[in-house]
Scaffold this motif. Structure first.
Motif, PDB file in Angstrom:
ATOM      1  N   ARG A   1      -5.346  15.297   4.267  1.00 45.53           N
ATOM      2  CA  ARG A   1      -6.571  14.804   3.629  1.00 45.53           C
ATOM      3  C   ARG A   1      -7.255  15.902   2.816  1.00 45.53           C
ATOM      4  O   ARG A   1      -7.726  15.673   1.695  1.00 45.53           O
ATOM      5  CB  ARG A   1      -7.528  14.259   4.682  1.00 45.53           C
ATOM      6  N   ASP A   2      -7.312  17.099   3.370  1.00 47.00           N
ATOM      7  CA  ASP A   2      -7.941  18.212   2.651  1.00 47.00           C
ATOM      8  C   ASP A   2      -7.168  18.538   1.366  1.00 47.00           C
ATOM      9  O   ASP A   2      -7.776  18.807   0.320  1.00 47.00           O
ATOM     10  CB  ASP A   2      -8.009  19.449   3.547  1.00 47.00           C
TER      11      ASP A   2
ATOM     12  N   ARG B   1      -7.853  15.736  -5.987  1.00 51.54           N
ATOM     13  CA  ARG B   1      -8.787  14.795  -6.609  1.00 51.54           C
ATOM     14  C   ARG B   1      -9.926  15.530  -7.308  1.00 51.54           C
ATOM     15  O   ARG B   1     -10.399  15.108  -8.372  1.00 51.54           O
ATOM     16  CB  ARG B   1      -9.382  13.843  -5.565  1.00 51.54           C
TER      17      ARG B   1
ATOM     18  N   MET C   1      -5.305  16.500  -0.408  1.00 57.20           N
ATOM     19  CA  MET C   1      -5.537  15.432  -1.375  1.00 57.20           C
ATOM     20  C   MET C   1      -6.922  15.553  -2.014  1.00 57.20           C
ATOM     21  O   MET C   1      -7.094  15.308  -3.216  1.00 57.20           O
ATOM     22  CB  MET C   1      -5.383  14.062  -0.701  1.00 57.20           C
ATOM     23  N   ALA C   2      -7.903  15.954  -1.227  1.00 57.89           N
ATOM     24  CA  ALA C   2      -9.255  16.118  -1.767  1.00 57.89           C
ATOM     25  C   ALA C   2      -9.291  17.210  -2.827  1.00 57.89           C
ATOM     26  O   ALA C   2      -9.981  17.078  -3.857  1.00 57.89           O
ATOM     27  CB  ALA C   2     -10.231  16.432  -0.635  1.00 57.89           C
TER      28      ALA C   2
ATOM     29  N   ILE D   1      -0.356  11.245   7.762  1.00 59.74           N
ATOM     30  CA  ILE D   1      -1.600  11.727   7.158  1.00 59.74           C
ATOM     31  C   ILE D   1      -2.486  12.302   8.245  1.00 59.74           C
ATOM     32  O   ILE D   1      -3.000  11.580   9.101  1.00 59.74           O
ATOM     33  CB  ILE D   1      -2.326  10.582   6.424  1.00 59.74           C
ATOM     34  N   ASP D   2      -2.666  13.634   8.229  1.00 57.41           N
ATOM     35  CA  ASP D   2      -3.580  14.284   9.161  1.00 57.41           C
ATOM     36  C   ASP D   2      -4.687  14.960   8.360  1.00 57.41           C
ATOM     37  O   ASP D   2      -4.799  14.795   7.139  1.00 57.41           O
ATOM     38  CB  ASP D   2      -2.848  15.269  10.081  1.00 57.41           C
ATOM     39  N   ASP D   3      -5.546  15.722   9.051  1.00 54.39           N
ATOM     40  CA  ASP D   3      -6.692  16.332   8.363  1.00 54.39           C
ATOM     41  C   ASP D   3      -6.256  17.306   7.276  1.00 54.39           C
ATOM     42  O   ASP D   3      -6.886  17.392   6.219  1.00 54.39           O
ATOM     43  CB  ASP D   3      -7.582  17.049   9.378  1.00 54.39           C
TER      44      ASP D   3
ATOM     45  N   THR E   1      -5.272   3.838   5.520  1.00 48.63           N
ATOM     46  CA  THR E   1      -5.328   5.285   5.740  1.00 48.63           C
ATOM     47  C   THR E   1      -5.157   6.037   4.428  1.00 48.63           C
ATOM     48  O   THR E   1      -5.822   7.058   4.187  1.00 48.63           O
ATOM     49  CB  THR E   1      -4.248   5.705   6.747  1.00 48.63           C
TER      50      THR E   1
ATOM     51  N   ASP F   1      -8.447   5.802   2.499  1.00 45.01           N
ATOM     52  CA  ASP F   1      -9.435   6.712   3.102  1.00 45.01           C
ATOM     53  C   ASP F   1      -9.195   8.150   2.660  1.00 45.01           C
ATOM     54  O   ASP F   1     -10.139   8.944   2.580  1.00 45.01           O
ATOM     55  CB  ASP F   1      -9.364   6.632   4.636  1.00 45.01           C
ATOM     56  N   ALA F   2      -7.933   8.495   2.382  1.00 46.27           N
ATOM     57  CA  ALA F   2      -7.584   9.847   1.938  1.00 46.27           C
ATOM     58  C   ALA F   2      -7.627   9.983   0.414  1.00 46.27           C
ATOM     59  O   ALA F   2      -7.237  11.026  -0.121  1.00 46.27           O
ATOM     60  CB  ALA F   2      -6.196  10.223   2.454  1.00 46.27           C
ATOM     61  N   GLY F   3      -8.080   8.942  -0.283  1.00 46.72           N
ATOM     62  CA  GLY F   3      -8.202   9.018  -1.735  1.00 46.72           C
ATOM     63  C   GLY F   3      -6.920   8.754  -2.500  1.00 46.72           C
ATOM     64  O   GLY F   3      -6.803   9.153  -3.658  1.00 46.72           O
TER      65      GLY F   3
END
Length: 343
Positions: free
Chosen positions: A243-244, A250, A246-247, A238-240, A279, A282-284
């Protein structure tokens, strides 16, 4: 005294242009020698890598490769993708179809193992070839959803009111172009008794660019509740960029869950799985399943005993709040649900 006037320097954007997910898929590393060279790994790994590659081809997308530690042959992300000589050695109890899926093929491309869910084998293509994959021997060519098979599958779903959820699987269903996926979603939306669409995919993790505007567009318009189950085994996956991605999912209302497999040398320690759960959240993404290892031929070197898995799960209960502890399960052929492993 001579005063020097600084020479203006023209600012340049040195960033590389963002590639599409299709471009990233096309440039994935599929040659063992190239993989070892790019990661600064010793050449004595090459004979074993070639041997394993001949049985099950290497494929590693570069966004995932960039997270592997340079020069570390024991890196847990590398271990998931690097072919080894161990893959050519047979071991009793490790078979080509460990979940006996062949007996649950209702028809071409449609698997019925559970009362209320049906699984569509949308494609045999994956973005990454995980060495522990329980479908590494699956006969995708015999189970391709041809146009005729697609019509038959939809007819079967319409005539099965007990089914309320369809699962896109494969291969990786998100390796299919969005026009085809949108057509599937539209046809499923028109079946009144269906409530949910579930997508099992590793692609948004290994190539985060897969979560693009076209994917979000067709996911947004379906009336079906949409669940995406991603597959992440180690927190460093899981990197930035992930995360983006996944956001963005969501933001359009997709429920995000994660399933992991307990793998020797990758995540078979409680501190790693605890960090993974934190982690993920934190990433949803909510931890969902921790799978006991499926005994697939060619991957016995990943095996972790059920007793060791139970011990790790008990330690997770001590380290984490209950909602971050994934369910430890084993899939047993012939059972009508996954089987929780009692702790």
């Amino acid at each position: 005294m001579i005063q020097r006037t600084p020479t203006p320097v023209e600012a340049r954007d040195l960033r590389q242009p963002t590639l599409t997910w299709q471009q990233e898929l096309a440039r994935a590393v599929n040659n063992p020698q190239a993989l070892l060279q790019e990661l600064g790994l010793p050449g004595d790994l090459l004979p074993g890598a070639h041997a394993g590659d001949r049985l099950f081809g290497l494929r590693v997308p570069r966004p995932y490769l960039s997270r592997i530690e340079y020069g570390n042959p024991d890196d847990p992300l590398l271990r998931q993708v690097l072919p080894l000589e161990a893959e050519i050695h047979s071991r009793d109890g490790f078979v080509s179809d460990p979940l006996d899926e062949s007996s649950h093929m209702q028809q071409q491309g449609l698997i019925r193992k559970y009362q209320s869910r049906a699984l569509l084998m949308v494609t045999g293509t994956c973005a990454i070839n995980c060495r522990y994959c329980f479908r590494r021997h699956f006969p995708y060519g015999e189970n391709r959803l041809s146009p005729d098979a697609r019509v038959e599958a939809l007819t079967s779903l319409r005539e099965s009111p007990e089914i309320n959820e369809v699962i896109f699987s494969g291969g990786d269903p998100l390796a299919v172009n969005d026009n085809r996926l949108a057509a599937w979603a539209d046809d499923l939306t028109a079946i009144p008794h269906l409530r949910r669409l579930r997508i099992h995919s590793r692609l948004p993790v290994v190539i985060p660019q897969r979560v693009d505007d076209r994917l979000l567009e067709w996911l947004s318009r379906t009336r079906l509740q949409t669940v995406m189950v991603v597959h992440i085994n180690h927190p460093r996956e899981i990197d930035d960029a992930v995360r983006d991605a996944m956001a963005r999912l969501r933001d359009i209302g997709v429920t995000l869950l994660n399933q992991s497999v307990i793998l020797q040398g990758v995540n078979d320690r409680p501190e790693i799985l605890a960090e993974l759960s934190e982690t993920l959240f934190d990433a949803g993404i909510l931890p969902y399943y921790l799978h006991a290892f499926d005994p697939v031929a060619g991957a016995a070197h990943f095996d972790v005993s059920d007793e060791r898995a139970r011990q790790i799960a008990r330690e997770l209960l001590e380290r984490l709040p209950g909602f971050l502890v994934p369910k430890l399960v084993r899939e047993i052929p012939g059972k009508t649900s996954k089987t929780p492993l009692d702790l």
